[in-house]
Design a protein around this motif. Structure first.
Motif, mmCIF file in Angstrom:
data_model
loop_
_atom_site.group_PDB
_atom_site.id
_atom_site.type_symbol
_atom_site.label_atom_id
_atom_site.label_comp_id
_atom_site.label_asym_id
_atom_site.label_seq_id
_atom_site.Cartn_x
_atom_site.Cartn_y
_atom_site.Cartn_z
ATOM 1 N N PRO A 179 4.958 -15.596 -7.439
ATOM 2 C CA PRO A 179 4.769 -14.328 -6.716
ATOM 3 C C PRO A 179 3.294 -13.935 -6.689
ATOM 4 O O PRO A 179 2.544 -14.219 -7.628
ATOM 5 N N TRP A 180 2.902 -13.283 -5.611
ATOM 6 C CA TRP A 180 1.488 -12.927 -5.413
ATOM 7 C C TRP A 180 1.428 -11.591 -4.702
ATOM 8 O O TRP A 180 2.113 -11.386 -3.689
ATOM 9 N N VAL A 181 0.614 -10.681 -5.221
ATOM 10 C CA VAL A 181 0.522 -9.324 -4.684
ATOM 11 C C VAL A 181 -0.933 -8.970 -4.421
ATOM 12 O O VAL A 181 -1.810 -9.221 -5.264
ATOM 13 N N ALA A 182 -1.199 -8.391 -3.255
ATOM 14 C CA ALA A 182 -2.484 -7.763 -2.965
ATOM 15 C C ALA A 182 -2.229 -6.295 -2.690
ATOM 16 O O ALA A 182 -1.166 -5.921 -2.163
ATOM 17 N N ILE A 183 -3.163 -5.448 -3.061
ATOM 18 C CA ILE A 183 -3.044 -4.018 -2.803
ATOM 19 C C ILE A 183 -3.977 -3.626 -1.674
ATOM 20 O O ILE A 183 -5.097 -4.123 -1.577
ATOM 21 N N SER A 184 -3.505 -2.734 -0.801
ATOM 22 C CA SER A 184 -4.273 -2.326 0.373
ATOM 23 C C SER A 184 -4.430 -0.814 0.396
ATOM 24 O O SER A 184 -3.423 -0.084 0.305
ATOM 25 N N LEU A 185 -5.652 -0.356 0.534
ATOM 26 C CA LEU A 185 -5.908 1.079 0.623
ATOM 27 C C LEU A 185 -7.312 1.316 1.144
ATOM 28 O O LEU A 185 -8.149 0.401 1.183
ATOM 29 N N ASP A 186 -7.571 2.559 1.556
ATOM 30 C CA ASP A 186 -8.907 2.939 1.996
ATOM 31 C C ASP A 186 -9.841 3.002 0.794
ATOM 32 O O ASP A 186 -9.535 3.661 -0.204
ATOM 33 N N VAL A 187 -10.978 2.331 0.885
ATOM 34 C CA VAL A 187 -11.989 2.364 -0.171
ATOM 35 C C VAL A 187 -13.339 2.601 0.486
ATOM 36 O O VAL A 187 -13.747 1.855 1.376
ATOM 37 N N LEU A 188 -14.020 3.652 0.041
ATOM 38 C CA LEU A 188 -15.339 3.975 0.584
ATOM 39 C C LEU A 188 -16.271 4.324 -0.574
ATOM 40 O O LEU A 188 -15.912 5.110 -1.454
ATOM 41 N N VAL A 189 -17.471 3.741 -0.554
ATOM 42 C CA VAL A 189 -18.419 3.883 -1.648
ATOM 43 C C VAL A 189 -19.717 4.484 -1.129
ATOM 44 O O VAL A 189 -20.182 4.125 -0.041
ATOM 45 N N ALA A 190 -20.293 5.414 -1.900
ATOM 46 C CA ALA A 190 -21.571 6.030 -1.540
ATOM 47 C C ALA A 190 -22.336 6.368 -2.808
ATOM 48 O O ALA A 190 -21.856 6.154 -3.929
ATOM 49 N N GLU A 237 -5.582 16.342 2.745
ATOM 50 C CA GLU A 237 -5.591 16.222 1.290
ATOM 51 C C GLU A 237 -4.777 15.019 0.826
ATOM 52 O O GLU A 237 -5.143 14.334 -0.141
ATOM 53 N N ARG A 238 -3.676 14.737 1.519
ATOM 54 C CA ARG A 238 -2.868 13.573 1.140
ATOM 55 C C ARG A 238 -3.624 12.275 1.397
ATOM 56 O O ARG A 238 -3.557 11.338 0.578
ATOM 57 N N THR A 239 -4.320 12.207 2.527
ATOM 58 C CA THR A 239 -5.101 11.007 2.817
ATOM 59 C C THR A 239 -6.184 10.807 1.773
ATOM 60 O O THR A 239 -6.420 9.684 1.304
ATOM 61 N N ALA A 240 -6.839 11.891 1.385
ATOM 62 C CA ALA A 240 -7.885 11.804 0.364
ATOM 63 C C ALA A 240 -7.307 11.343 -0.973
ATOM 64 O O ALA A 240 -7.916 10.536 -1.687
ATOM 65 N N ALA A 241 -6.122 11.845 -1.308
ATOM 66 C CA ALA A 241 -5.503 11.486 -2.584
ATOM 67 C C ALA A 241 -5.088 10.018 -2.632
ATOM 68 O O ALA A 241 -5.070 9.399 -3.703
ATOM 69 N N ALA A 242 -4.753 9.450 -1.466
ATOM 70 C CA ALA A 242 -4.301 8.059 -1.421
ATOM 71 C C ALA A 242 -5.447 7.066 -1.364
ATOM 72 O O ALA A 242 -5.242 5.860 -1.536
ATOM 73 N N ALA A 243 -6.661 7.550 -1.118
ATOM 74 C CA ALA A 243 -7.819 6.672 -0.983
ATOM 75 C C ALA A 243 -8.580 6.581 -2.302
ATOM 76 O O ALA A 243 -8.387 7.384 -3.220
ATOM 77 N N VAL A 244 -9.447 5.606 -2.385
ATOM 78 C CA VAL A 244 -10.388 5.487 -3.494
ATOM 79 C C VAL A 244 -11.787 5.677 -2.921
ATOM 80 O O VAL A 244 -12.237 4.892 -2.090
ATOM 81 N N THR A 245 -12.438 6.752 -3.327
ATOM 82 C CA THR A 245 -13.777 7.044 -2.846
ATOM 83 C C THR A 245 -14.654 7.475 -4.015
ATOM 84 O O THR A 245 -14.155 7.962 -5.035
ATOM 85 N N GLY A 246 -15.962 7.299 -3.861
ATOM 86 C CA GLY A 246 -16.862 7.782 -4.897
ATOM 87 C C GLY A 246 -18.054 6.878 -5.099
ATOM 88 O O GLY A 246 -18.337 5.985 -4.292
ATOM 89 N N GLY A 259 0.837 -1.190 0.000
ATOM 90 C CA GLY A 259 0.000 0.000 0.000
ATOM 91 C C GLY A 259 0.867 1.233 0.000
ATOM 92 O O GLY A 259 2.088 1.157 -0.201
ATOM 93 N N GLY A 260 0.258 2.390 0.247
ATOM 94 C CA GLY A 260 1.017 3.627 0.372
ATOM 95 C C GLY A 260 1.833 3.963 -0.863
ATOM 96 O O GLY A 260 1.317 3.914 -1.996
ATOM 97 N N PRO A 261 3.122 4.254 -0.681
ATOM 98 C CA PRO A 261 3.963 4.694 -1.801
ATOM 99 C C PRO A 261 4.036 3.691 -2.947
ATOM 100 O O PRO A 261 4.192 4.090 -4.108
ATOM 101 N N LEU A 262 3.922 2.399 -2.647
ATOM 102 C CA LEU A 262 4.043 1.396 -3.697
ATOM 103 C C LEU A 262 2.850 1.393 -4.645
ATOM 104 O O LEU A 262 2.896 0.763 -5.700
ATOM 105 N N LEU A 263 1.768 2.085 -4.281
ATOM 106 C CA LEU A 263 0.613 2.181 -5.175
ATOM 107 C C LEU A 263 0.665 3.421 -6.049
ATOM 108 O O LEU A 263 -0.161 3.591 -6.936
#
Length: 325
Positions: free
Chosen positions: A193-204, A253-262, A165-169
């Motif tokens: 090799p196996w990769v999962a991605i981790s980040l904040d995701v919120l849907v509305a 603003e940085r937290t918002a930019a790193a998340a996926v929302t919408g 997560g974080g910088p690697l995304l």
């Protein structure tokens, strides 16, 4: 009116039960010590409660912080958990330090060899160590590495899957993931090799509503980065009314930019781009907000996007809100 932290733990168990009904594949919890507003100090204990409230969803950690524990103790805890939830326990492992110097001292944290600890832990779980683990796991307990920087190298050497997560995304992180895949040494657990991605995701229903869901967590993070106080989540209205410094606004603003929302359509587009860019096999979706009903609706909407693909869900911490409506 405040909410006791015990209620946050019960809320986490309830969220796991909801996640199983929504069709999620995994439910993971994190480890934090001495952090106000977070009741997630004992992931193995919390997972026992989660396992007891569910029947099919995989349960695990993202993760147990290895520098805080002896590998044998971690192996014993998760082997015991596996006895209550056979065939559905995951063990995610990281090495983040304690939140503050007093916490690090209380944990007796010292410099440790992360790679050696992981190898020793795996030997206990697979029955190849000089000490026999009791109870002996009846099913394999897969290990995952929460990886940033050198963690990718360690995971590649040991043949373990990674969660990034974080910088690697961000743009440029693909090079580090490509090196992990190139250097990967197949293991009994993970032949490729196996990769999962981790980040904040919120849907509305709207982009604006989803962005507001992120505000309580983003504000708590901004405060922690600028004041050293990681506060319980506050209602959106309180966050909007709070005075903030330029630094705190920048962190928001940085937290918002790193998340996926919408909206579902926007989130689907953003996640598709991330999957394409990283080649990830799974999504580990963390995300929290003040109102549990809104969080439940977000979890349901995200699960619906994946259909039969069933994404993972990770709870980054068990949250205690100042007041819960």
């Amino acid at each position: 009116m405040g909410e006791p932290e015990s209620a946050a733990l019960l809320g986490t168990v309830g969220r796991a039960a909801d996640a199983e009904r929504f069709g999620y594949h995994r439910f993971w919890v994190a480890e934090h010590h001495g952090v106000p507003g977070i009741a997630g100090a004992a992931p193995a204990v919390l997972l026992a409660a989660v396992a007891g409230a569910t029947t099919s969803i995989r349960v695990g950690s993202a993760g147990v912080m290895v520098p805080h524990h002896q590998p044998l103790v971690v192996a014993e805890q998760f082997a015991t958990l596996s006895a209550f939830a056979p065939g559905r326990v995951d063990l995610g492992l990281g090495r983040s330090p304690g939140f503050t110097a007093p916490v690090r001292r209380a944990l007796r944290q010292t410099e440790r060899d992360f790679s050696a600890d992981l190898a020793e832990l795996r030997d206990f779980l697979t029955g190849t160590a000089e000490i026999t683990l009791h109870p002996r796991p009846d099913h394999m307990i897969p290990m995952y590495v929460l990886a940033t920087g050198t963690g990718l190298t360690v995971a590649a050497e040991l043949g373990l899957p990674v969660i990034v997560g974080g910088p690697l995304l961000r743009a440029g992180g693909e090079q580090a993931l490509a090196e992990y895949r190139r250097a990967f040494r197949p293991s009994a657990q993970q032949p490729q090799p196996w990769v999962a991605i981790s980040l904040d995701v919120l849907v509305a229903d709207t982009d604006g509503e989803a962005a507001e869901l992120l505000l309580p967590e983003a504000w708590a993070m901004a405060q922690s980065r600028t004041t050293g106080t990681f506060s319980p989540l506050e209602p959106v209205a309180a966050v909007r009314a709070a005075s903030r410094t330029a630094r705190q606004q920048d962190h928001l603003e940085r937290t918002a930019a790193a998340a996926v929302t919408g909206t579902p359509a926007r989130v689907e587009r953003q996640l598709a781009e991330l999957f394409d860019r990283t080649g990830a096999a799974e999504l580990v979706a963390s995300g929290s907000t003040f109102h549990r009903d809104a969080l439940r609706a977000s979890d349901a909407a995200l699960a619906a996007l994946f259909g039969g693909g069933r994404p993972s869900v990770m709870i980054g911490a068990s949250r205690a809100a100042d007041c819960q409506e």
